[in-house]
Design a protein around this motif. Structure first.
Motif, short mmCIF file in Angstrom:
data_model
loop_
_atom_site.label_atom_id
_atom_site.label_comp_id
_atom_site.label_asym_id
_atom_site.label_seq_id
_atom_site.Cartn_x
_atom_site.Cartn_y
_atom_site.Cartn_z
N GLY A 48 0.78 -1.23 0.00
CA GLY A 48 0.00 0.00 0.00
C GLY A 48 0.81 1.28 0.00
O GLY A 48 0.28 2.34 0.24
N GLN A 49 2.09 1.21 -0.26
CA GLN A 49 2.96 2.39 -0.25
C GLN A 49 3.22 2.87 -1.68
O GLN A 49 3.73 2.11 -2.49
CB GLN A 49 4.30 2.07 0.42
CG GLN A 49 4.17 1.54 1.83
CD GLN A 49 3.57 2.55 2.78
OE1 GLN A 49 3.93 3.72 2.75
NE2 GLN A 49 2.65 2.10 3.61
N GLY A 50 2.88 4.11 -1.99
CA GLY A 50 3.19 4.67 -3.30
C GLY A 50 2.09 4.42 -4.33
O GLY A 50 1.06 3.84 -4.05
N VAL A 51 2.38 4.88 -5.53
CA VAL A 51 1.45 4.80 -6.65
C VAL A 51 1.39 3.35 -7.15
O VAL A 51 2.42 2.68 -7.28
CB VAL A 51 1.92 5.73 -7.79
CG1 VAL A 51 1.00 5.65 -8.99
CG2 VAL A 51 2.02 7.16 -7.28
N LEU A 52 0.19 2.86 -7.44
CA LEU A 52 0.02 1.47 -7.85
C LEU A 52 0.86 1.13 -9.08
O LEU A 52 1.50 0.07 -9.12
CB LEU A 52 -1.46 1.16 -8.12
CG LEU A 52 -1.75 -0.25 -8.61
CD1 LEU A 52 -1.26 -1.30 -7.60
CD2 LEU A 52 -3.22 -0.43 -8.92
N ASP A 53 0.88 1.99 -10.09
CA ASP A 53 1.66 1.69 -11.29
C ASP A 53 3.14 1.47 -10.96
O ASP A 53 3.78 0.57 -11.50
CB ASP A 53 1.53 2.81 -12.33
CG ASP A 53 0.18 2.81 -13.02
OD1 ASP A 53 -0.54 1.79 -12.93
OD2 ASP A 53 -0.16 3.83 -13.64
N GLU A 54 3.68 2.26 -10.04
CA GLU A 54 5.08 2.11 -9.64
C GLU A 54 5.29 0.82 -8.86
O GLU A 54 6.32 0.15 -9.01
CB GLU A 54 5.53 3.31 -8.82
CG GLU A 54 5.58 4.59 -9.63
CD GLU A 54 5.81 5.82 -8.77
OE1 GLU A 54 5.94 5.70 -7.53
OE2 GLU A 54 5.84 6.92 -9.36
N ARG A 55 4.32 0.45 -8.04
CA ARG A 55 4.42 -0.79 -7.28
C ARG A 55 4.36 -2.00 -8.21
O ARG A 55 5.07 -2.98 -8.01
CB ARG A 55 3.31 -0.87 -6.23
CG ARG A 55 3.47 0.23 -5.18
CD ARG A 55 2.50 0.21 -4.02
NE ARG A 55 1.31 -0.56 -4.12
CZ ARG A 55 0.07 -0.08 -3.97
NH1 ARG A 55 -0.11 1.21 -3.74
NH2 ARG A 55 -0.97 -0.87 -4.03
N LEU A 56 3.52 -1.92 -9.26
CA LEU A 56 3.44 -3.02 -10.23
C LEU A 56 4.75 -3.18 -11.00
O LEU A 56 5.18 -4.30 -11.27
CB LEU A 56 2.27 -2.80 -11.19
CG LEU A 56 0.88 -2.93 -10.56
CD1 LEU A 56 -0.19 -2.49 -11.55
CD2 LEU A 56 0.63 -4.34 -10.07
N VAL A 57 5.38 -2.06 -11.35
CA VAL A 57 6.67 -2.11 -12.05
C VAL A 57 7.72 -2.74 -11.13
O VAL A 57 8.51 -3.59 -11.56
CB VAL A 57 7.11 -0.71 -12.52
CG1 VAL A 57 8.56 -0.71 -12.96
CG2 VAL A 57 6.20 -0.22 -13.64
N ALA A 58 7.72 -2.36 -9.87
CA ALA A 58 8.68 -2.93 -8.92
C ALA A 58 8.46 -4.43 -8.77
O ALA A 58 9.43 -5.21 -8.71
CB ALA A 58 8.54 -2.24 -7.56
N TRP A 59 7.21 -4.86 -8.75
CA TRP A 59 6.90 -6.30 -8.67
C TRP A 59 7.40 -7.02 -9.92
O TRP A 59 8.04 -8.07 -9.84
CB TRP A 59 5.39 -6.49 -8.48
CG TRP A 59 4.91 -7.90 -8.55
CD1 TRP A 59 5.49 -9.00 -7.98
CD2 TRP A 59 3.75 -8.37 -9.21
NE1 TRP A 59 4.74 -10.13 -8.26
CE2 TRP A 59 3.66 -9.77 -9.01
CE3 TRP A 59 2.75 -7.75 -9.95
CZ2 TRP A 59 2.63 -10.54 -9.52
CZ3 TRP A 59 1.72 -8.51 -10.45
CH2 TRP A 59 1.67 -9.89 -10.23
#
Length: 69
Positions: A48-59
């Protein structure tokens, strides 16, 4: 619950991966890969930390280190 999709093809050539036959399941030593994927999803997407698009890229970019066989 989720479906498990198993793909087959040459290592390192994602464009040539194809869905495996019905009923195909991962081998026991592939459990480490599945565990890494689960942990990476929880770490990057569900935290739940940060923008979803950025979290998806990190994943997406969180790859299991090791030799491809």
């Amino acid at each position: 619950m989720s479906d498990l999709a198993v793909f087959t093809g040459p290592a390192g050539d994602a464009a040539r991966l194809r869905p495996g036959r019905s009923g195909l399941a991962p081998r026991v030593w592939e459990a480490a890969v599945l565990a890494h994927e689960r942990d990476a999803f929880a770490r990057h997407v569900l935290d739940g930390q940060g923008v979803l698009d950025e979290r998806l890229v990190a994943w997406r970019d969180d790859a299991l280190e090791g030799e491809v066989r």
